[in-house]
Design a protein around this motif. Structure first.
Motif, mmCIF file in Angstrom:
data_model
loop_
_atom_site.group_PDB
_atom_site.id
_atom_site.type_symbol
_atom_site.label_atom_id
_atom_site.label_comp_id
_atom_site.label_asym_id
_atom_site.label_seq_id
_atom_site.Cartn_x
_atom_site.Cartn_y
_atom_site.Cartn_z
ATOM 1 N N CYS A 152 -0.523 3.930 5.056
ATOM 2 C CA CYS A 152 0.769 2.915 5.012
ATOM 3 C C CYS A 152 1.857 3.826 4.657
ATOM 4 C CB CYS A 152 0.448 1.978 3.718
ATOM 5 S SG CYS A 152 -0.960 0.816 4.415
ATOM 6 N N GLY A 153 1.619 4.832 3.928
ATOM 7 C CA GLY A 153 2.880 5.767 3.755
ATOM 8 C C GLY A 153 3.454 6.311 5.074
ATOM 9 N N PHE A 210 -9.694 3.453 -0.100
ATOM 10 C CA PHE A 210 -8.378 3.015 -0.651
ATOM 11 C C PHE A 210 -7.256 4.000 -0.561
ATOM 12 C CE2 PHE A 210 -5.778 1.536 -4.120
ATOM 13 C CZ PHE A 210 -5.502 0.136 -3.688
ATOM 14 N N HIS A 211 -7.577 5.303 -1.080
ATOM 15 C CA HIS A 211 -6.510 6.234 -1.056
ATOM 16 C C HIS A 211 -6.255 6.627 0.493
ATOM 17 C CE1 HIS A 211 -5.652 10.774 -2.171
ATOM 18 N NE2 HIS A 211 -4.667 10.160 -1.676
ATOM 19 N N ILE A 260 2.036 1.590 -3.631
ATOM 20 C CA ILE A 260 0.776 2.327 -4.316
ATOM 21 C C ILE A 260 0.765 3.837 -4.073
ATOM 22 C CG2 ILE A 260 -1.725 2.379 -4.346
ATOM 23 C CD1 ILE A 260 -1.342 -0.705 -4.141
ATOM 24 N N TYR A 261 0.855 4.083 -2.827
ATOM 25 C CA TYR A 261 0.974 5.642 -2.268
ATOM 26 C C TYR A 261 1.790 6.324 -3.092
ATOM 27 C CZ TYR A 261 1.053 9.872 -0.065
ATOM 28 O OH TYR A 261 1.105 11.295 0.257
ATOM 29 N N TYR A 285 -0.313 7.752 -6.057
ATOM 30 C CA TYR A 285 -1.326 8.877 -5.463
ATOM 31 C C TYR A 285 -0.408 10.012 -5.465
ATOM 32 C CZ TYR A 285 -5.324 6.263 -4.457
ATOM 33 O OH TYR A 285 -6.391 5.441 -4.666
ATOM 34 N N MET A 326 1.113 -1.168 0.039
ATOM 35 C CA MET A 326 -0.059 0.078 -0.045
ATOM 36 C C MET A 326 0.933 1.304 0.071
ATOM 37 S SD MET A 326 -2.975 -0.758 -0.497
ATOM 38 C CE MET A 326 -4.010 0.608 0.052
ATOM 39 N N CYS A 327 2.102 1.122 0.774
ATOM 40 C CA CYS A 327 3.003 2.330 0.573
ATOM 41 C C CYS A 327 3.271 2.561 -0.866
ATOM 42 C CB CYS A 327 4.022 2.097 1.721
ATOM 43 S SG CYS A 327 5.115 3.463 1.658
ATOM 44 N N ALA A 334 -3.967 3.999 1.697
ATOM 45 C CA ALA A 334 -2.306 4.195 0.859
ATOM 46 C C ALA A 334 -1.821 5.260 1.776
ATOM 47 C CB ALA A 334 -2.804 4.283 -0.693
ATOM 48 N N VAL A 335 -2.418 6.268 1.967
ATOM 49 C CA VAL A 335 -1.863 7.284 2.596
ATOM 50 C C VAL A 335 -1.335 6.807 3.917
ATOM 51 C CG1 VAL A 335 -2.078 9.486 3.596
ATOM 52 C CG2 VAL A 335 -3.113 9.049 1.336
ATOM 53 N N ILE A 371 -6.230 0.610 -9.955
ATOM 54 C CA ILE A 371 -5.150 0.393 -9.195
ATOM 55 C C ILE A 371 -5.137 -1.392 -9.069
ATOM 56 C CG2 ILE A 371 -3.701 0.413 -7.189
ATOM 57 C CD1 ILE A 371 -4.796 3.354 -7.186
ATOM 58 N N VAL A 372 -6.511 -1.685 -8.618
ATOM 59 C CA VAL A 372 -6.398 -3.236 -8.043
ATOM 60 C C VAL A 372 -6.270 -4.347 -9.344
ATOM 61 C CG1 VAL A 372 -7.768 -4.860 -6.835
ATOM 62 C CG2 VAL A 372 -7.382 -2.389 -5.795
ATOM 63 N N ASP A 405 -13.232 4.641 -3.278
ATOM 64 C CA ASP A 405 -11.836 4.955 -3.562
ATOM 65 C C ASP A 405 -11.251 5.984 -2.633
ATOM 66 O OD1 ASP A 405 -11.047 4.770 -6.273
ATOM 67 O OD2 ASP A 405 -11.586 6.802 -6.933
ATOM 68 N N THR A 445 -13.081 3.507 -11.771
ATOM 69 C CA THR A 445 -12.755 4.370 -10.526
ATOM 70 C C THR A 445 -11.116 4.000 -10.568
ATOM 71 O OG1 THR A 445 -13.280 2.901 -9.216
ATOM 72 C CG2 THR A 445 -14.699 4.548 -9.392
ATOM 73 N N LYS A 446 -10.481 4.965 -9.704
ATOM 74 C CA LYS A 446 -9.079 4.817 -9.479
ATOM 75 C C LYS A 446 -8.682 3.611 -8.645
ATOM 76 C CE LYS A 446 -5.072 7.733 -8.630
ATOM 77 N NZ LYS A 446 -4.467 8.977 -8.839
ATOM 78 N N SER A 447 -9.445 3.300 -7.491
ATOM 79 C CA SER A 447 -9.226 2.380 -6.743
ATOM 80 C C SER A 447 -9.200 1.064 -7.579
ATOM 81 C CB SER A 447 -9.809 2.341 -5.619
ATOM 82 O OG SER A 447 -11.333 1.946 -5.887
#
Lengths: 322, 353
Positions: free
Chosen positions: B63-64, B56-57, A113-114, A118, A110-111, B60-61, A207-208, B53, A202-204
């Motif tokens: 986890c960062g 999920f966002h 992916i961020y 993102y 997930m990191c 992700a943030v 990605i998946v 969404d 959608t974005k998610s």
């Protein structure tokens, strides 16, 4: 009409024979030095593999793999016919590493992916990726101390279980997972993402279903290589997961032995004394023999994991480049 | 008649098409009532997908941010656990340091000083041994080995890097150290006039020199694999230009590859240094520890590294003793953090050029 052209005197620029020879020789000597460096570097590898295999196979048999160290007294043979084994260490290694994997793969992925999907190039993302890189250089013993302190403060002193070891290993594993995943996600062409967005996905979901699916083989191989790296860690597990002689299946309670720790513990025993009336069944050098055999198993696991990781990478990267 | 009906037929079709077009164009604007148009209308589906969404966002943030938090937590929890040794009563803490160091130290800095010295000396020595060999291997792989051998060698280098440190320690203690005694003895006899190699060489040589050799073997693959990648990225045109100007192979390498790879080589060796500073098992298994500021590399029981000291003393330490060890671990953390930060800085600069 002919005009006389000035002809440059090339012979003036011609290097002397001696200089040419000297340069030639210098190049050859450097080639020799570089080749020598290579040979020197290969000696330890060959020696290490050779000794581990030669000394390890001596005690490596089914009995060694199928029994733990309970009931082993000195160099005396156990009722099962062997001299103790590493069944408990293999189980411990697998469980502790699996625990570390379950923590670090989701977080690391997930990191990544961020970082790629993102926040490409934002200040926060840059800070994170710098810290990830710095984190990948944390000494393993510091990771062990961290897990120890964390559990000592949160759960009270004297706590020692396999999961504590998993936490320590995940500190070491997360940066590797993040770095390899980021690399793989960057390779995924932007065309794919744009095509998906253009279809209104959608974005998610993009990605998946699109990005992750495309990068999956690379991510899998990165994870396998990260596991191969942490599975051999010793120091952090010495202080977190502890050491016992019996099999413990419970990751969350009680000490657990892992293979590297077993290798170290047996090494530090070195040898046992055999009583004079023990007979031929007693082997005085058994700890060091067990240590080599366990080292052989550990090397085999690490190498097989590495091979699988690289194989996955290679098999699927061909597909991607087409 | 037929002709007219045909034309009229055409004429009838055109308005119908036009009507349909206007209907389709108009529908999204007006929100057409028929079911087919609803498929195109995202307004119903949007909220749920949006929240998905957003979740999920957010994950992700999160986890960062967790990376930042966990690094912070490493420092915080180490500090918390180490605190008693700084805050505790003087008499008690000095007794702890005395028991940990065998009576040589009575305060934290007195205790950690020789350890830092040993750590830095051994790691630097390892780097000095490993660097040239590693660069040589990288050059060999990139410029001298054939294509097919190259891939094999790359595997071999990765394999060297993958071998667990405890096995290096086992091999180092049981195979390498006994085997190198004649060499160290020779060095101490013939080069003993240099203070660094002053004898007598310890037998078995569980010395700073041996530990540095083991560490050098362990960090060599790191430097090799990084520099190899940079050498392989040297612009082909530069190489060919150098060769076309009549450079020999070595001159070509010196003119193109080495300047190109300079910053990369520096940062690779910094990373390797960071690894060597934190290496525990191999040092613990090979080195005979001591707590002095000694430059005698061939004598036993002179130095010890922070990491190996923690692992060695940890099992017997009481609660306050563990605090003291964790405090030394913090020092190690700071050292490796700075070294790694510098390494990354250099890489980044090199990448920007």
């Amino acid at each position: 009409m002919k005009t006389a052209r000035p002809t440059p005197d090339f012979s003036r620029f011609k290097p002397s024979e001696a200089l040419l020879k000297q340069r030639e020789w210098k190049s050859r000597i450097m080639a020799g030095v570089i080749g020598l460096a290579f040979v020197v570097a290969m000696i330890p590898l060959i020696s290490l593999l050779w000794t581990t295999i030669a000394r390890g196979v001596k005690r490596l048999n089914l009995n060694f793999l199928a029994f733990n160290m309970s009931g082993v007294i000195g160099g005396m043979p156990t009722p099962s016919g062997g001299h103790g084994g590493i069944e408990h260490a293999i189980i411990g290694t697998l469980e502790v590493t699996l625990g570390a994997m379950l923590i670090s793969v989701p977080v690391g992925l997930m990191c990544a992916i961020y970082l790629t999907e993102y926040a490409r190039g934002s200040k926060f993302a840059k800070a994170i990726s710098l810290l990830v890189n710095v984190m990948s250089g944390i000494p393993s013993i510091v990771a062990g101390l961290f897990a120890f302190s964390l559990f000592a403060i949160l759960m009270g002193p004297g706590v020692s279980n396999g999961f504590e070891g998993s936490v320590a290993l995940s500190i070491l594993m997360i940066p590797t997972v993040v770095n390899s995943s980021v690399e793989m996600l960057r390779i995924v062409p932007d065309d794919l993402r744009e095509a998906s967005y253009a279809l209104g996905v959608t974005k998610s979901r993009t990605i998946v279903k699109v990005v992750l699916r495309t990068a999956l083989p690379g991510i899998v191989s990165g994870v396998i290589l990260a596991i191969a790296r942490v599975i051999g860690e010793t120091a952090p597990l010495l202080m977190t997961a502890g050491f016992i002689v019996t099999t413990n299946w419970n990751l969350f309670s009680g000490q657990m032995t892992t293979l590297p720790v077993f290798v170290y513990q047996e090494y530090s025993k070195m040898s046992v004394t055999c009583p004079p009336n023990a007979g031929t069944g007693c082997v005085a050098s058994i700890p060091s023999e067990r240590s080599w055999a366990a080292a052989l198993v550990l090397i085999a696991i690490v190498l097989v994991l590495n091979l699988i990781g690289r194989l996955v990478q290679r098999l699927f990267s061909v597909e991607a480049s087409r | 008649m037929a002709n007219i009906s045909e034309t009229s037929g055409v004429g009838q079709v055109v308005p119908a098409v036009a009507g349909q077009v206007s209907a389709t164009l108009g529908a999204p604007v007006g929100g057409g009532p028929d079911g087919r148009r609803d498929d195109l209308d995202f307004s119903n589906a949007k909220p749920s997908k949006h929240s998905q969404d957003k979740i999920f966002h957010a994950v992700a943030v999160g986890c960062g941010a967790l990376i930042l938090v966990s690094l912070g937590a490493v420092v915080l929890f180490l500090l918390l656990r180490a605190w008693p040794i700084f805050a505790g009563p003087q008499a008690k803490t000095s007794a702890v340091f005395a028991s940990l160091s065998g009576g040589k130290a009575h305060g934290f800095w007195q205790y950690v000083g020789p350890l830092v010295f040993g750590t830095v000396v051994i790691a630097t020595l390892a780097l000095a041994i490993a660097f040239f060999v590693a660069v040589g291997v990288a050059l060999f792989i990139t410029f001298y080995a054939r294509k097919r051998i190259q891939t094999v060698l790359n595997y071999v280098v990765d394999l060297l890097a993958a071998i667990p440190s405890v096995i290096y320690g086992l091999w180092g203690a049981l195979v390498l150290v006994p085997a190198t005694y004649p060499f160290w003895n020779w060095v101490s006899v013939h080069l003993g006039w240099i203070p660094l190699f002053a004898g007598p060489a310890a037998n078995p040589p569980r010395t700073v020199a041996s530990a540095a050799v083991i560490l050098a073997i362990m960090i060599m693959p790191i430097i090799t694999s990084m520099t190899r990648d940079i050498f392989a990225a040297t612009p082909r045109l530069n190489q060919e230009a150098a060769l076309a100007l009549g450079a020999t192979k070595w001159e070509m390498i010196k003119l193109t590859a080495l300047p190109f790879a300079k910053s990369g080589m520096v940062s690779a060796s910094m990373l390797a240094l960071g690894r060597a500073l934190g290496e525990t098992m191999a040092v613990m298994m090979v080195l005979s520890p001591g707590m002095t500021y000694s430059w005698h590399w061939l004598q036993a029981s002179k130095s010890q590294t922070i990491a190996a000291n923690i692992a060695a003393q940890y099992p017997e330490a009481d609660s306050l003793g563990v605090s003291a060890l964790i405090a030394t671990g913090l020092v190690l953390f700071v050292i490796t953090f700075v070294v790694n930060l510098l390494a990354r800085r250099i890489t980044r600069k090199g990448g920007a050029q």
